[in-house]
Design an enzyme around this catalytic site. Structure first.
Site, PDB file in Angstrom:
ATOM      1  CB  SER A   1      -0.969  -0.037   1.190  1.00 12.91           C
ATOM      2  OG  SER A   1      -2.063   0.823   1.014  1.00 12.91           O
TER       3      SER A   1
ATOM      4  CG  ASP B   1      -4.395  -1.904   0.887  1.00 16.81           C
ATOM      5  OD1 ASP B   1      -3.515  -2.531   1.496  1.00 16.81           O
ATOM      6  OD2 ASP B   1      -4.486  -0.662   0.904  1.00 16.81           O
TER       7      ASP B   1
END
Length: 259
Positions: A40, A152
């Site tokens: 991320s 993610d």
């Protein structure tokens, strides 16, 4: 032969600026970086460093960063926003297109919703890999790569220390921006607020559990900073620097033992 050092960079949204400070201290103190694993926000900063962007240059980019430069509204049942602009930002500001162009090997984590498993991206389009790793569920639409529907990387690997180890690092230095938890001055005002707080609690537990895969973990004290806050970047960077300086002794001892 010197042992290979891997850096594992956690997710953290706006807290990701702390990665810049931590890496600045490591680089200034000549800690070798042989590979980077990023999740991320960590994939964004990791891609920059792997591309040859310096921490000082990243500070300059942070100063001019606005949400409109990296996100855009979209009409989709899968998310409220698209991060296609983040891809453009990575290509334009980091100056790389393909993983082969990077100066340091980079491994980006994401989660495939079709096969329900974590994936490690290390070839092809760097910007698209970063977008996938940063596609927070429900907030951003998934990113499709090679038939995979990716979100993610923090979904399965909030601190990708194990990834760094599996990719060849003998010594792993983690930078964890979620282990500190979160502090809030007021109760949540919406279902989104509840979702954010519960997600942070889960991330704290998950990332702390992955510390076992790192030799040293740098944990900046950023609990009071919202993951959606990008205006406090200078203070967050300083927190990253302070945390890294606090672990320099342990890191140098580890490197000395490895020689």
């Amino acid at each position: 032969m010197r042992k290979k050092v891997g850096i594992a960079l956690s997710g953290g949204g706006g807290r990701g600026f702390a990665h810049i400070g931590a890496l600045k201290v490591l680089i200034d103190n000549e800690v070798p970086i042989d590979l980077i694993a990023g999740t991320s926000a960590g994939s964004i900063v990791g891609a920059a460093i792997a591309a040859g962007v310096t921490p000082k240059e990243l500070e300059g980019l942070a100063a001019k960063l606005r949400y409109s430069m990296v996100v855009a509204p979209t009409v989709s049942r899968y998310g409220l926003l698209s991060n296609y602009r983040l891809g453009k930002f990575v290509r334009n500001e980091f100056g790389v297109a393909d993983f082969r162009d990077l100066k340091i090997p980079l491994f980006v984590t994401a989660y495939d919703l079709i096969k329900n498993e974590g994936v490690i991206l290390s070839s092809g389009d760097v910007a698209k890999a970063v977008r996938a790793s940063s596609a927070v569920p429900r907030l951003f639409t998934p990113v499709r790569i090679d038939g995979k529907m990716l979100i993610d990387g923090g979904t399965f690997s909030p601190l990708p220390a194990k990834t760094a180890r599996e990719m060849g690092a003998d010594i792993v230095i983690g930078v964890d921006l979620t282990a500190c938890g979160a502090t809030f001055p007021k109760p949540p005002r919406s279902s989104l607020g509840i979702l954010v707080r519960s997600s942070l609690s889960i991330l704290k537990t998950a990332s702390t559990g992955q510390h076992i895969d790192a030799d040293v973990v740098i944990s900046p004290v950023v609990a009071e900073f919202s993951m959606f806050n990008i205006s406090s970047f200078r203070e967050v960077i300083e927190r990253g620097e302070a945390a890294a300086r606090g672990q320099l002794g342990a890191i140098k001892a580890l490197l000395a033992d490895a020689d």
